[in-house]
Motif scaffolding. Structure first.
Motif, PDB file in Angstrom:
ATOM      1  N   PRO A 160      37.202  21.953 -81.781  1.00  0.00           N
ATOM      2  CA  PRO A 160      36.322  20.901 -82.292  1.00  0.00           C
ATOM      3  C   PRO A 160      36.398  20.794 -83.819  1.00  0.00           C
ATOM      4  O   PRO A 160      36.636  21.776 -84.507  1.00  0.00           O
ATOM      5  N   VAL A 161      36.200  19.589 -84.333  1.00  0.00           N
ATOM      6  CA  VAL A 161      36.196  19.331 -85.769  1.00  0.00           C
ATOM      7  C   VAL A 161      34.749  19.281 -86.258  1.00  0.00           C
ATOM      8  O   VAL A 161      33.905  18.627 -85.650  1.00  0.00           O
ATOM      9  N   GLY A 197      33.421  17.983 -73.975  1.00  0.00           N
ATOM     10  CA  GLY A 197      32.229  17.510 -74.660  1.00  0.00           C
ATOM     11  C   GLY A 197      32.357  17.392 -76.171  1.00  0.00           C
ATOM     12  O   GLY A 197      31.386  17.087 -76.845  1.00  0.00           O
ATOM     13  N   TYR A 198      33.543  17.664 -76.713  1.00  0.00           N
ATOM     14  CA  TYR A 198      33.716  17.593 -78.170  1.00  0.00           C
ATOM     15  C   TYR A 198      34.688  16.485 -78.544  1.00  0.00           C
ATOM     16  O   TYR A 198      35.774  16.378 -77.989  1.00  0.00           O
ATOM     17  N   TRP A 199      34.312  15.693 -79.493  1.00  0.00           N
ATOM     18  CA  TRP A 199      35.183  14.688 -80.092  1.00  0.00           C
ATOM     19  C   TRP A 199      34.744  14.534 -81.524  1.00  0.00           C
ATOM     20  O   TRP A 199      33.549  14.388 -81.753  1.00  0.00           O
ATOM     21  N   PRO A 200      35.517  14.594 -82.489  1.00  0.00           N
ATOM     22  CA  PRO A 200      36.961  14.796 -82.457  1.00  0.00           C
ATOM     23  C   PRO A 200      37.342  16.266 -82.380  1.00  0.00           C
ATOM     24  O   PRO A 200      36.492  17.147 -82.468  1.00  0.00           O
ATOM     25  N   MET A 232      40.692  24.425 -76.376  1.00  0.00           N
ATOM     26  CA  MET A 232      41.167  25.261 -75.311  1.00  0.00           C
ATOM     27  C   MET A 232      42.632  25.571 -75.563  1.00  0.00           C
ATOM     28  O   MET A 232      43.406  24.707 -75.920  1.00  0.00           O
ATOM     29  N   ALA A 233      43.041  26.784 -75.365  1.00  0.00           N
ATOM     30  CA  ALA A 233      44.406  27.220 -75.638  1.00  0.00           C
ATOM     31  C   ALA A 233      45.294  27.084 -74.409  1.00  0.00           C
ATOM     32  O   ALA A 233      44.831  27.154 -73.285  1.00  0.00           O
ATOM     33  N   ALA A 234      46.588  26.879 -74.646  1.00  0.00           N
ATOM     34  CA  ALA A 234      47.581  26.847 -73.572  1.00  0.00           C
ATOM     35  C   ALA A 234      48.261  28.206 -73.510  1.00  0.00           C
ATOM     36  O   ALA A 234      48.576  28.794 -74.522  1.00  0.00           O
TER      37      ALA A 234
END
Length: 59
Positions: free
Chosen positions: A35-36, A14-17, A1-3
């Protein structure tokens, strides 16, 4: 998500890493957490680093 304009970066739900990326060179507003994809092996000279935040933020 962008700032946008001084906003706070939030990891993708819901995404890691995830990793810090930039969409447009020269603009800090284009930083984003994405997400990676871990399906491919690391290349030469690449590493994965894990970290966790602990503690309490004080005003």
């Amino acid at each position: 998500m962008a700032a946008k304009s001084g906003g706070t970066l939030q990891p993708p739900a819901g995404y890691w890493p995830w990793h810090l990326d930039i969409r447009e060179k020269g603009s800090i507003d284009s930083l984003e957490l994405v997400p990676v994809d871990r399906s491919e092996p690391l290349g030469d000279g690449e590493v994965r680093v894990a970290g966790a935040r602990r503690g309490h933020e004080l005003p």
